[in-house]
Design a protein around this motif. Sequence first.
Motif, short mmCIF file in Angstrom:
data_model
loop_
_atom_site.label_atom_id
_atom_site.label_comp_id
_atom_site.label_asym_id
_atom_site.label_seq_id
_atom_site.Cartn_x
_atom_site.Cartn_y
_atom_site.Cartn_z
N ASP A 24 0.82 -1.21 0.00
CA ASP A 24 0.00 0.00 0.00
C ASP A 24 0.86 1.26 0.00
O ASP A 24 0.49 2.27 -0.59
CB ASP A 24 -0.92 0.02 1.22
CG ASP A 24 -2.04 -0.99 1.11
OD1 ASP A 24 -2.31 -1.45 -0.02
OD2 ASP A 24 -2.65 -1.31 2.15
N THR A 78 -4.37 -3.59 0.66
CA THR A 78 -5.51 -2.99 -0.01
C THR A 78 -5.31 -3.00 -1.52
O THR A 78 -6.20 -3.35 -2.28
CB THR A 78 -5.72 -1.54 0.48
OG1 THR A 78 -5.84 -1.56 1.89
CG2 THR A 78 -6.96 -0.93 -0.14
N GLN A 82 -7.65 -4.77 -4.53
CA GLN A 82 -8.29 -3.96 -5.57
C GLN A 82 -8.08 -4.54 -6.97
O GLN A 82 -8.71 -4.11 -7.92
CB GLN A 82 -7.76 -2.53 -5.55
CG GLN A 82 -8.27 -1.73 -4.39
CD GLN A 82 -7.83 -0.27 -4.48
OE1 GLN A 82 -7.21 0.14 -5.44
NE2 GLN A 82 -8.17 0.48 -3.47
N GLY A 140 -7.71 1.85 -7.66
CA GLY A 140 -7.81 3.28 -7.40
C GLY A 140 -9.14 3.88 -7.85
O GLY A 140 -9.46 5.00 -7.47
N ILE A 142 -13.27 4.31 -7.99
CA ILE A 142 -14.26 4.35 -6.90
C ILE A 142 -14.79 2.95 -6.61
O ILE A 142 -14.89 2.55 -5.45
CB ILE A 142 -15.41 5.31 -7.26
CG1 ILE A 142 -14.89 6.75 -7.34
CG2 ILE A 142 -16.55 5.21 -6.26
CD1 ILE A 142 -15.89 7.74 -7.89
N ASN A 145 -12.16 0.84 -4.85
CA ASN A 145 -11.96 1.30 -3.47
C ASN A 145 -13.07 0.78 -2.57
O ASN A 145 -12.81 0.32 -1.45
CB ASN A 145 -11.90 2.82 -3.41
CG ASN A 145 -10.57 3.36 -3.88
OD1 ASN A 145 -9.55 2.68 -3.84
ND2 ASN A 145 -10.57 4.59 -4.37
N SER A 148 -12.57 -2.92 -2.03
CA SER A 148 -11.49 -3.15 -1.08
C SER A 148 -11.95 -2.96 0.35
O SER A 148 -11.60 -3.74 1.25
CB SER A 148 -10.34 -2.20 -1.40
OG SER A 148 -9.31 -2.36 -0.48
N ILE A 149 -12.77 -1.95 0.59
CA ILE A 149 -13.32 -1.71 1.94
C ILE A 149 -14.18 -2.89 2.37
O ILE A 149 -14.08 -3.37 3.50
CB ILE A 149 -14.11 -0.39 1.98
CG1 ILE A 149 -13.15 0.79 1.83
CG2 ILE A 149 -14.93 -0.27 3.26
CD1 ILE A 149 -13.84 2.12 1.57
#
Length: 166
Positions: A24, A78, A82, A140, A142, A145, A148-149
Amino acid sequence: MKLSIILLVIYVASVACHVLDLTDENSNLVKSGEWFIRVYSPFCTWSQSMAEPWAELGKWAEGKHYNIAQIDLSAGYTFGSQLWVSKTPILLHVNDGVYKVYKGIIHSNQFRSKLETWKTFLEENLSERLEPLPWYTTPGSITMNLYSILRQKEYPCMVCMGYLLP
């Protein structure tokens, strides 16, 4: 037998310094320049068979405009999550932030054929023939991301479910 294993480990360790481990903290480096990235899992037999030729490729690329890197998916970064990888190993070519999936030789037991194929891929700029990943699957973006969350929250939720369900 033990001596040959020790020598192999020393050899791979001495060559591996030419391959950047992406995390990361340094994943923003792939936004510029030309990168060839191995996404692997240390538990995968095919990923293990690629380690030595990949290290040789890193040594070969030293001083050239190619950057050779790798991402360990088991490390839980992360950036790795992704990439939306469903199987390993996978090779990615990234040129100034545009991601393309390599479609050449990966699953081969011949060390030299893999290495020479990868060199040819880079030298002859064969990545131009590949389609870039859609914008919504690019690290990277939206959507990735958010993905990944969700992946980061997956394990704690499963632990809680284990306590709640009989």
